[in-house]
Write an enzyme that holds these catalytic residues in place. Structure first.
Site, PDB file in Angstrom:
ATOM      1  N   LYS A  76     -38.989  25.781   7.956  1.00  0.00           N
ATOM      2  CA  LYS A  76     -39.131  24.440   7.377  1.00  0.00           C
ATOM      3  C   LYS A  76     -39.619  24.578   5.938  1.00  0.00           C
ATOM      4  O   LYS A  76     -40.438  25.468   5.638  1.00  0.00           O
ATOM      5  CB  LYS A  76     -40.127  23.633   8.216  1.00  0.00           C
ATOM      6  N   SER A 151     -39.951  15.165  11.786  1.00  0.00           N
ATOM      7  CA  SER A 151     -39.604  15.491  10.416  1.00  0.00           C
ATOM      8  C   SER A 151     -38.960  16.866  10.254  1.00  0.00           C
ATOM      9  O   SER A 151     -38.391  17.143   9.206  1.00  0.00           O
ATOM     10  CB  SER A 151     -40.853  15.426   9.534  1.00  0.00           C
ATOM     11  N   SER A 175     -43.221  16.176  15.194  1.00  0.00           N
ATOM     12  CA  SER A 175     -42.119  16.588  14.319  1.00  0.00           C
ATOM     13  C   SER A 175     -41.310  17.788  14.758  1.00  0.00           C
ATOM     14  O   SER A 175     -40.253  18.036  14.185  1.00  0.00           O
ATOM     15  CB  SER A 175     -42.638  16.836  12.914  1.00  0.00           C
TER      16      SER A 175
HETATM   17  N1  GLN Z   1     -43.157  10.980  12.858  1.00  0.00           N
HETATM   18  C1  GLN Z   1     -44.560  11.232  12.686  1.00  0.00           C
HETATM   19  C2  GLN Z   1     -44.979  10.778  11.316  1.00  0.00           C
HETATM   20  O1  GLN Z   1     -44.161  10.287  10.623  1.00  0.00           O
HETATM   21  C3  GLN Z   1     -44.862  12.671  12.890  1.00  0.00           C
HETATM   22  C4  GLN Z   1     -44.570  13.518  11.730  1.00  0.00           C
HETATM   23  C5  GLN Z   1     -44.936  14.934  11.941  1.00  0.00           C
HETATM   24  O2  GLN Z   1     -45.234  15.356  13.065  1.00  0.00           O
HETATM   25  N2  GLN Z   1     -44.989  15.683  10.863  1.00  0.00           N
HETATM   26  O3  GLN Z   1     -46.091  10.914  10.953  1.00  0.00           O
END
Ligand code: GLN
Length: 484
Positions: A76, A151, A175
């Site tokens: 990532k 994400s 994410s």
């Molecule tokens: N979808 C969640 C957020 O927007 C989790 C994001 C993540 O785990 N980095 O915060």
């Protein structure tokens, strides 16, 4: 040629039937064919990856054997790998190149894994769909008109599309698990601390964890064993109990395993197709002698509010470092305060700004008690719910998301709708607990996962449980219909 599962490739490399160089070349060939459609990769250095692959082949030929030696991996783009960009999906880091390796990356590379790309992601890991990437979204290989989930969008797409058998994402509130569910792969969010956060760009430090992604639990294990354990560079890191069981990885016997179903997770809002896949999965567990019990996690209803208050508060503080002075994009602006303000205004996207503003507000004198402190209290109550449940059950099983991958644009105009996609994934991180998402089958042609949550430091048991399930099912072996 599609790159196969990590375990299969491991065998092929060890037997001398495959070479790391051939795998890495195949990864780049596949990217060349599929990236115009999938957009999962933001940066790569093919020459460097090929040199590393040749070095891995030499180690293999000299008789060295280790879990990731010679295997391609996608990282990532919020994980540092020296010399490559680490854009975090943001324009604000334009031109930035990582000056050092994240600990997890250093450990993998030392063990012979070959990074083959830096993966697309929602900007600074804020998002559930991949659509908040400043570089345009990655697409779901099962249906390119739909989001892959976020994400860690590009990391998951890379595994699903067969670029690499392994990828790393990060999971603050879902994410790695949410996109894994949307793209039919397996992803673990370890117990908070099991993987070092050194070199992972911080979003919300009390929640962030690196998460390995692969086709199966047995594949995830190869990367986890190499990365896990205390790191002097991250004071919150700790050793993983039972890590030695990863070397001779076995499925867990399911007879007598007490599986808890939290009633709050099976309430309204869960799509019927996803619900029936879960019920089918539970029948598989029950068929092997697992006991299914209903449990209650009564403070679940506060989870989204709690998560978004704590997350945004930490975001507002962590992202203050992107000021145009130290890294990346710098605006022309006249004096210093104007330059900082303009650099942030030009460099950061709307969702990131929304969170910085909300978090700054939550931490303001006078509002701190009403919002941030209250959220901390709710967090403690949510953690206590889990502790109580684990007095009666060994593991919890839940949906990963209320639905399957949604079409592009379906939730971008309504931040609240996007946040609700996380209803089932933000709770375990608030309690620091390990959890994983694994394929549970298909509804109307789209995959959906099942989530397992375990007590703190039960990561190995969770993977053994997932492995037992995957030996009984074939959902995780289904690959998307992409012709390369
Ligand atoms: N979808 C969640 C957020 O927007 C989790 C994001 C993540 O785990 N980095 O915060």
């Amino acid at each position: 040629m599609a790159v196969g599962t990590a375990v299969d490739l491991r065998e092929g490399l060890d037997a001398g039937d495959l070479s790391s160089e051939a795998l890495v070349r195949a990864a780049f060939d596949r990217m060349r064919h599929l990236e115009p459609r999938l957009h999962a990769i933001l940066a790569k250095d093919e020459d460097r990856s090929l040199r590393l692959a040749q070095a891995a082949d030499a180690r293999l030929q000299a008789g060295e054997r280790s879990p990731v030696l010679g295997l391609p991996i996608v990282l990532k783009d919020n994980l540092n790998w020296t010399g490559l960009p680490a854009s975090c999906g943001s324009r604000v880091l334009d031109g930035y190149q990582a000056p050092y390796d994240a600990t997890v990356v250093a450990r993998l590379v030392r063990a012979g894994a070959i990074p083959v790309g830096k993966a697309n992601m929602d900007e600074f890991a804020m998002g559930s769909s991949g659509e908040y990437s400043a570089f345009g979204p990655a697409r779901n290989p099962w249906d390119t008109g739909r989001v892959p989930g976020g994400s860690s969008s590009g990391s998951v797409v890379s595994v699903a599309a067969g670029y690499a058998p392994l990828a790393l994402g990060s999971d603050t509130g879902g994410s790695v698990r949410l996109p894994a569910s949307f793209c039919n792969v397996t992803a673990l969010r370890p117990t908070y601390g099991v993987l070092s956060r050194f070199g992972l760009t911080a979003m919300a430090s009390s929640l962030d964890q690196v998460g390995p992604i692969a086709a199966s639990a047995a594949d995830v294990v190869l990367a986890l064993g190499v990365m896990a354990g205390q790191d002097p560079l991250d004071s919150t890191s700790s050793d993983l109990p039972g890590v030695e069981r990863l070397a001779a990885f076995r499925p867990k016997g399911l007879k007598g395993l007490r599986i808890g179903l939290p009633s709050e997770y099976f309430a309204e809002g869960l799509e019927p197709g996803v619900r029936s896949l879960l019920e089918e999965s539970l029948r598989v567990f029950a068929g092997e002698g697992a006991e299914i019990r209903e449990v209650s996690l009564p403070h679940t209803r506060y989870a989204i509010d709690t998560y978004y208050l704590i997350c945004t508060s930490e975001v507002s503080s962590n992202l203050s470092r992107f000021d145009g002075v130290r890294y990346g994009h710098r605006a022309r602006g006249g004096n210093l305060p104007a330059m900082i303000a303009e650099s942030r205004d030009e460099g950061l996207g709307a969702e990131v700004k929304r969170r910085i503003l909300l978090g700054t507000f939550c931490l303001t004198k006078g509002y701190y008690d009403a919002f941030y402190l209250k959220a901390r209290k709710a967090r403690a109550l949510i953690a206590r719910d889990f502790e109580r449940a684990f007095e009666f059950v060994d593991v919890l099983a839940t949906p990963v998301s209320p639905g399957v991958a949604f079409p592009f644009g379906a939730k971008t105009d309504d931040p609240m709708a996007m946040y609700l996609a996380d209803a089932f994934t933000v709770t375990a991180p608030l309690a620091g607990l390990p959890c994983l998402s694994m394929p549970a089958g298909f509804t109307a042609g789209l995959p959906a996962g099942i989530q397992l949550i375990g007590p703190a430091f039960s990561d190995v048991m969770l993977l053994e449980t997932a492995h037992a399930y995957q030996l009984l099912t074939t959902h995780h072996l289904e690959t998307p219909p992409l012709s390369a």
